[in-house]
Design a protein around this motif. Structure first.
Motif, mmCIF file in Angstrom:
data_model
loop_
_atom_site.group_PDB
_atom_site.id
_atom_site.type_symbol
_atom_site.label_atom_id
_atom_site.label_comp_id
_atom_site.label_asym_id
_atom_site.label_seq_id
_atom_site.Cartn_x
_atom_site.Cartn_y
_atom_site.Cartn_z
ATOM 1 N N VAL A 114 7.618 -16.958 5.614
ATOM 2 C CA VAL A 114 9.070 -16.785 5.564
ATOM 3 C C VAL A 114 9.437 -15.485 4.859
ATOM 4 O O VAL A 114 10.603 -15.171 4.708
ATOM 5 C CB VAL A 114 9.764 -17.981 4.887
ATOM 6 N N SER A 115 8.452 -14.766 4.389
ATOM 7 C CA SER A 115 8.575 -13.438 3.768
ATOM 8 C C SER A 115 9.297 -13.476 2.423
ATOM 9 O O SER A 115 9.903 -12.486 2.007
ATOM 10 C CB SER A 115 9.252 -12.420 4.703
ATOM 11 N N ASP A 116 9.188 -14.600 1.729
ATOM 12 C CA ASP A 116 9.835 -14.678 0.426
ATOM 13 C C ASP A 116 9.082 -13.859 -0.624
ATOM 14 O O ASP A 116 7.872 -13.684 -0.548
ATOM 15 C CB ASP A 116 9.942 -16.134 -0.048
ATOM 16 N N ILE A 117 9.830 -13.339 -1.585
ATOM 17 C CA ILE A 117 9.254 -12.682 -2.756
ATOM 18 C C ILE A 117 9.643 -13.529 -3.953
ATOM 19 O O ILE A 117 10.782 -13.493 -4.415
ATOM 20 C CB ILE A 117 9.752 -11.241 -2.902
ATOM 21 N N SER B 298 6.384 -6.761 -6.180
ATOM 22 C CA SER B 298 7.368 -5.849 -5.615
ATOM 23 C C SER B 298 7.440 -6.048 -4.106
ATOM 24 O O SER B 298 6.576 -6.677 -3.489
ATOM 25 C CB SER B 298 6.979 -4.397 -5.911
ATOM 26 N N GLU B 299 8.477 -5.488 -3.494
ATOM 27 C CA GLU B 299 8.567 -5.530 -2.026
ATOM 28 C C GLU B 299 7.351 -4.855 -1.403
ATOM 29 O O GLU B 299 6.778 -5.362 -0.423
ATOM 30 C CB GLU B 299 9.855 -4.857 -1.568
ATOM 31 N N ALA B 300 6.953 -3.722 -1.962
ATOM 32 C CA ALA B 300 5.802 -3.005 -1.411
ATOM 33 C C ALA B 300 4.540 -3.858 -1.477
ATOM 34 O O ALA B 300 3.742 -3.882 -0.526
ATOM 35 C CB ALA B 300 5.586 -1.697 -2.180
ATOM 36 N N GLU B 301 4.354 -4.563 -2.579
ATOM 37 C CA GLU B 301 3.166 -5.411 -2.727
ATOM 38 C C GLU B 301 3.179 -6.557 -1.725
ATOM 39 O O GLU B 301 2.143 -6.894 -1.139
ATOM 40 C CB GLU B 301 3.082 -5.946 -4.155
ATOM 41 N N ARG B 302 4.333 -7.172 -1.519
ATOM 42 C CA ARG B 302 4.401 -8.290 -0.572
ATOM 43 C C ARG B 302 4.220 -7.825 0.872
ATOM 44 O O ARG B 302 3.583 -8.500 1.681
ATOM 45 C CB ARG B 302 5.721 -9.040 -0.724
ATOM 46 N N ILE B 303 4.777 -6.688 1.219
ATOM 47 C CA ILE B 303 4.597 -6.173 2.580
ATOM 48 C C ILE B 303 3.129 -5.878 2.830
ATOM 49 O O ILE B 303 2.571 -6.231 3.878
ATOM 50 C CB ILE B 303 5.478 -4.926 2.801
ATOM 51 N N ASP B 304 2.484 -5.237 1.862
ATOM 52 C CA ASP B 304 1.047 -4.979 2.005
ATOM 53 C C ASP B 304 0.262 -6.284 2.074
ATOM 54 O O ASP B 304 -0.672 -6.413 2.868
ATOM 55 C CB ASP B 304 0.558 -4.139 0.827
ATOM 56 N N ALA B 305 0.658 -7.255 1.266
ATOM 57 C CA ALA B 305 -0.053 -8.539 1.241
ATOM 58 C C ALA B 305 0.055 -9.260 2.574
ATOM 59 O O ALA B 305 -0.923 -9.843 3.062
ATOM 60 C CB ALA B 305 0.486 -9.422 0.117
ATOM 61 N N PRO C 16 15.694 -12.736 -1.709
ATOM 62 C CA PRO C 16 14.382 -12.208 -2.073
ATOM 63 C C PRO C 16 13.392 -12.172 -0.915
ATOM 64 O O PRO C 16 12.220 -12.514 -1.073
ATOM 65 C CB PRO C 16 13.922 -13.216 -3.130
ATOM 66 N N PHE C 17 13.842 -11.762 0.290
ATOM 67 C CA PHE C 17 12.961 -11.686 1.459
ATOM 68 C C PHE C 17 12.798 -10.229 1.867
ATOM 69 O O PHE C 17 13.654 -9.391 1.571
ATOM 70 C CB PHE C 17 13.548 -12.500 2.614
ATOM 71 N N PHE C 18 11.713 -9.942 2.592
ATOM 72 C CA PHE C 18 11.472 -8.552 2.963
ATOM 73 C C PHE C 18 11.445 -8.305 4.460
ATOM 74 O O PHE C 18 11.496 -7.155 4.894
ATOM 75 C CB PHE C 18 10.150 -8.052 2.360
ATOM 76 N N SER C 19 11.397 -9.342 5.291
ATOM 77 C CA SER C 19 11.151 -9.139 6.718
ATOM 78 C C SER C 19 12.452 -8.928 7.479
ATOM 79 O O SER C 19 12.909 -9.784 8.230
ATOM 80 C CB SER C 19 10.396 -10.330 7.307
ATOM 81 N N SER C 20 13.049 -7.762 7.307
ATOM 82 C CA SER C 20 14.275 -7.430 8.029
ATOM 83 C C SER C 20 13.996 -6.778 9.378
ATOM 84 O O SER C 20 14.901 -6.669 10.209
ATOM 85 C CB SER C 20 15.140 -6.493 7.186
ATOM 86 N N ALA C 21 12.775 -6.322 9.610
ATOM 87 C CA ALA C 21 12.421 -5.625 10.853
ATOM 88 C C ALA C 21 11.102 -6.190 11.387
ATOM 89 O O ALA C 21 10.063 -5.527 11.356
ATOM 90 C CB ALA C 21 12.299 -4.128 10.601
ATOM 91 N N PRO C 22 11.114 -7.431 11.888
ATOM 92 C CA PRO C 22 9.848 -8.060 12.287
ATOM 93 C C PRO C 22 9.113 -7.346 13.411
ATOM 94 O O PRO C 22 7.891 -7.356 13.434
ATOM 95 C CB PRO C 22 10.262 -9.475 12.697
ATOM 96 N N THR C 23 9.835 -6.702 14.342
ATOM 97 C CA THR C 23 9.106 -6.023 15.420
ATOM 98 C C THR C 23 8.276 -4.869 14.875
ATOM 99 O O THR C 23 7.155 -4.625 15.342
ATOM 100 C CB THR C 23 10.065 -5.500 16.497
ATOM 101 N N THR C 24 8.799 -4.141 13.900
ATOM 102 C CA THR C 24 8.041 -3.048 13.293
ATOM 103 C C THR C 24 6.792 -3.584 12.610
ATOM 104 O O THR C 24 5.680 -3.054 12.797
ATOM 105 C CB THR C 24 8.914 -2.305 12.268
ATOM 106 N N LEU C 25 6.964 -4.635 11.831
ATOM 107 C CA LEU C 25 5.834 -5.225 11.122
ATOM 108 C C LEU C 25 4.798 -5.779 12.092
ATOM 109 O O LEU C 25 3.583 -5.552 11.947
ATOM 110 C CB LEU C 25 6.337 -6.327 10.192
ATOM 111 N N LEU C 26 5.253 -6.495 13.115
ATOM 112 C CA LEU C 26 4.317 -7.125 14.050
ATOM 113 C C LEU C 26 3.596 -6.084 14.912
ATOM 114 O O LEU C 26 2.432 -6.286 15.282
ATOM 115 C CB LEU C 26 5.051 -8.135 14.922
ATOM 116 N N ALA C 27 4.264 -4.999 15.240
ATOM 117 C CA ALA C 27 3.587 -3.936 15.991
ATOM 118 C C ALA C 27 2.453 -3.336 15.163
ATOM 119 O O ALA C 27 1.365 -3.049 15.680
ATOM 120 C CB ALA C 27 4.585 -2.859 16.392
ATOM 121 N N HIS C 28 2.699 -3.157 13.865
ATOM 122 C CA HIS C 28 1.658 -2.642 12.976
ATOM 123 C C HIS C 28 0.491 -3.616 12.904
ATOM 124 O O HIS C 28 -0.680 -3.212 12.998
ATOM 125 C CB HIS C 28 2.259 -2.416 11.589
#
Length: 388
Positions: A8-11, A22-29, A54-66
């Protein structure tokens, strides 16, 4: 049968260490979690869509493409794409692009979400959420199936001679799951279109979801897509696994007690008794998950929530080792042995291409010379006469 995990991309603050990543740590995780999901032999990684802390996944297509670029077999998907506050034209374009970049290793789950303030942030009225969602999907469904769309509705400006680009890979739209935790109207929508219905089986007792899934199956058959047993069902679930039950309970209790999503309500034991949550040994997770088929019938996708409530990355990766190494192999074998012959297989891009074309080559849309404004009305593709 497909197995995977969703986030659910919670921080969330780790109640044991006292640290908030941090947001950066959770995105990397979460990227590491997705890669580990494939490494341990699971099939699917899903991420939600949120537009607020406290969520980070505002652009799921970008994340999923990566993630798709870093994996080879993993199916990437959403849990949920907001059909209400996203423009269906942008959904059509962005997820078709993701479909191409992943070579078909994707699908998406549509839903209305559970964050009320998101509606005015994107210029919408939450009181219109249901008709807005229904209308937006009707348009999205057409945009992926018609080269040129003329359309007029209540909630957005009309379209005249519009072509959504790129066209879906092989001219086969991504498979769509409609996710719901409470709305029979969404089950009806999934059944009407012959799409999948995903019951996010996390917080409520099984009886609630049994009613929704039974209704979806009945309506799926009513609309002529197949028998009730052939309907496409996905389930959520949650587990915390350790080698021994007592160890699992001890380790997870502080996370359960402090997790915002549980609201300091029932005890962990009561919550596990009333919902799909399993906190225990691999065998206990296996035993409880096998009861899902007894309650809901044969189904096609099982996703587990494993990275929430502030659990540190090391713990989540260990959860995946246990899930992929000791739980899912047994579930695959047991569920396959119990599966009714008429039950549908989990949809994939390859199976959808085969269903559309058989042994014939798939359509590969090739544009005509640039016509400039894309509003002239005629199809911009060379094979217009052949397009279905």
């Amino acid at each position: 049968m497909q197995f995977g995990v969703f986030s659910v991309s919670d921080i969330t603050r780790d109640p044991v260490s006292g640290e908030t990543p941090s947001e950066a740590e959770r995105i990397d995780a979460v990227v590491q979690i997705a890669k580990k999901t494939e490494e341990v032999g699971l099939d699917v990684f899903a991420i939600g869509e949120h537009h607020n802390p406290p969520f980070f996944s505002s652009a799921p297509t970008t994340l999923l493409a990566h993630i798709a670029a870093l994996t080879e077999k993993l199916i990437v998907t959403t849990s949920t794409t907001l059909i209400t506050t996203n423009d269906p034209v942008r959904i059509a374009e962005e997820y078709a692009m993701l479909q191409h970049l992943s070579k078909g290793r994707m699908d998406l789950m549509l839903g209305r979400g559970n964050t009320a303030p998101v509606y005015p942030w994107f210029g919408q009225d939450i009181r219109q959420s249901l008709p807005l969602g229904l209308e937006n999907y009707n348009l999205l469904h057409r945009l992926w199936r018609e080269d040129v769309v003329d359309w007029e509705g209540k909630f957005r400006t009309p379209l005249s001679g519009f072509t959504s680009t790129p066209r879906p890979l092989d001219d086969v739209p991504p498979f769509v799951w409609h996710g719901s935790i409470r709305s029979p109207e969404i089950a009806e929508q999934a059944a009407y279109y012959g799409d999948g219905f995903f019951a996010n089986h996390i917080f409520w007792p099984k009886e609630h979801y049994m009613r929704l899934i039974k209704f979806y199956r009945q309506r799926y058959a009513h609309y002529g897509h197949g028998t009730e047993a052939q309907a496409i069902v996905g389930l959520g679930g949650q587990a915390y696994i350790a080698k021994r039950s007592q160890q699992a309970v001890k380790e997870f209790r502080p996370y359960f007690n402090e997790a915002p999503v549980y609201g300091n309500g029932p005890t962990m034991e009561d919550f596990a008794d009333q919902t799909p949550l399993t906190v225990g040994s691999p065998q206990e997770v296996i035993d409880k998950t096998l009861t899902f088929r007894e309650h809901f019938g044969d189904y096609q996708r099982q996703l587990f929530l494993v990275d929430h409530a502030g659990l540190p990355l090391k713990t989540v990766l260990n959860q995946l080792e246990l899930l992929g190494g000791e739980v899912v192999p047994v579930l695959r074998k047991e569920l396959a042995a119990r599966r009714a012959p008429e039950a549908a297989e989990a949809p994939t891009h390859a199976s959808l291409v085969e269903a559309k074309y058989g042994d014939q080559p798939a359509r590969q849309p090739r544009p005509n010379a640039n016509r400039g404004d894309n509003v002239t009305g005629g199809s911009p593709y060379q094979d217009t006469a052949l397009a279905g």
